[in-house]
Design an enzyme around this catalytic site. Structure first.
Site, PDB file in Angstrom:
ATOM      1  N   HIS A 121      26.335   2.249  26.249  1.00 55.90           N
ATOM      2  CA  HIS A 121      25.857   1.263  24.743  1.00 55.90           C
ATOM      3  C   HIS A 121      24.798   0.559  26.014  1.00 55.90           C
ATOM      4  CE1 HIS A 121      25.514  -0.834  21.857  1.00 55.90           C
ATOM      5  NE2 HIS A 121      25.323  -1.651  22.557  1.00 55.90           N
ATOM      6  N   MET A 125      23.723   9.294  17.897  1.00 51.48           N
ATOM      7  CA  MET A 125      22.822   8.505  17.003  1.00 51.48           C
ATOM      8  C   MET A 125      24.112   9.025  15.787  1.00 51.48           C
ATOM      9  SD  MET A 125      21.344   6.896  18.620  1.00 51.48           S
ATOM     10  CE  MET A 125      21.150   5.635  17.876  1.00 51.48           C
ATOM     11  N   VAL A 146      32.814   0.502  15.690  1.00 55.88           N
ATOM     12  CA  VAL A 146      31.314   0.869  16.414  1.00 55.88           C
ATOM     13  C   VAL A 146      31.219  -0.390  17.215  1.00 55.88           C
ATOM     14  CG1 VAL A 146      28.862   0.244  15.819  1.00 55.88           C
ATOM     15  CG2 VAL A 146      30.102   1.238  13.724  1.00 55.88           C
TER      16      VAL A 146
HETATM   17  C1  GRF Z   1      20.370   5.214  25.930  1.00 58.67           C
HETATM   18  O1  GRF Z   1      20.121   4.064  26.155  1.00 58.67           O
HETATM   19  C2  GRF Z   1      21.960   5.099  25.905  1.00 58.67           C
HETATM   20  O2  GRF Z   1      22.437   3.627  26.161  1.00 58.67           O
HETATM   21  C3  GRF Z   1      22.034   4.538  24.196  1.00 58.67           C
HETATM   22  O3  GRF Z   1      20.958   6.037  24.208  1.00 58.67           O
HETATM   23  C4  GRF Z   1      20.032   6.049  25.429  1.00 58.67           C
HETATM   24  C5  GRF Z   1      20.263   7.507  25.167  1.00 58.67           C
HETATM   25  O4  GRF Z   1      18.959   7.611  26.057  1.00 58.67           O
HETATM   26  N1  GRF Z   1      23.189   5.557  23.831  1.00 58.67           N
HETATM   27  P1  GRF Z   1      19.192   8.435  26.586  1.00 58.67           P
HETATM   28  O5  GRF Z   1      18.814  10.586  25.129  1.00 58.67           O
HETATM   29  O6  GRF Z   1      19.928   9.369  27.526  1.00 58.67           O
HETATM   30  O7  GRF Z   1      17.382   9.480  27.631  1.00 58.67           O
END
Ligand code: GRF
Length: 203
Positions: A108, A89, A143
């Site tokens: 994504h 993030m 982004v």
């Molecule tokens: C997933 O939905 C991904 O697409 C998004 O964040 C989430 C990560 O989930 N970028 P995880 O930590 O892999 O379970």
């Protein structure tokens, strides 16, 4: 192929990659898992798989560039060849892009270019989209704007809420992310301007 995974959350995409490396369907090894979030489940999953973990808390850095320099040097020291963002993030600054040109990918949970950014499962439902899905793409300076590698589609159902749609999308994420990494490992991804060409398998 040596990969480094950056994650901030539960790490189910990381887990899918760990599992594919283990069962041999992915010719890669995870050299390092880095999280910016001390309590993240991804760190526990990595540790359980005997993978080196690093927690680099972005709140301890005065600038994004300083944080990125620290992350980049850890990845370089580990000999990482492909940087895999899995629910990371933090925005990727130029420091990162210059260190790993054409070697950073992201997943994504929407069909880009639709719904970039955050809370995209909810946005798809609120918009009345009939389908959503997920996108694996190369990371560029924007982004969620880099060249698309693979996508998968899921239906949005009448009684869906954010959680039920996210769960349906995650299943596809866990399928296409390892596949995209395998294509990279086989050297079959050619970035041609905005597009990615997948060259045929030699075997
Ligand atoms: C997933 O939905 C991904 O697409 C998004 O964040 C989430 C990560 O989930 N970028 P995880 O930590 O892999 O379970």
């Amino acid at each position: 192929l040596k990969i480094g995974v950056l994650a901030s959350g539960s790490g189910t995409n990381l887990q899918a990659i760990i599992d594919r490396c283990r069962d041999g369907s992915l010719d890669a090894s995870i050299a390092l898992v880095i999280s910016n979030n001390p309590g993240a489940g991804c760190l526990e999953r990595a540790a359980a798989a005997d993978i080196t973990t690093l927690c680099i808390d972005h709140r301890q850095f005065s600038s994004r560039a300083d944080f990125d320099h620290r992350v980049v040097s850890a990845l370089q020291q580990a000999g990482v060849e492909l940087v895999v963002l899995a629910g990371f993030m933090r925005l990727i600054s130029d420091v990162f892009l210059e260190a790993f040109p054409g070697r950073i990918i992201n997943i994504h949970p929407a069909l880009l270019p639709a719904f970039p950014g955050l809370h995209v499962q909810r946005k798809a439902i609120e918009y009345g989209a009939r389908f959503s899905g997920c996108t694996v793409h190369f990371v560029d300076g924007g982004v969620d704007t880099g060249p698309i590698i693979l996508q998968a589609v899921v239906p949005v159902l009448e009684d869906d809420d954010e959680e039920s749609l996210a769960a349906r999308i995650l299943v596809e994420e866990h399928r296409i992310y390892p596949r995209a990494i395998q294509l990279f490992a086989e050297g079959r991804l050619r970035i041609e301007g905005r597009r990615v060409r997948i060259t045929p398998s030699v075997s």
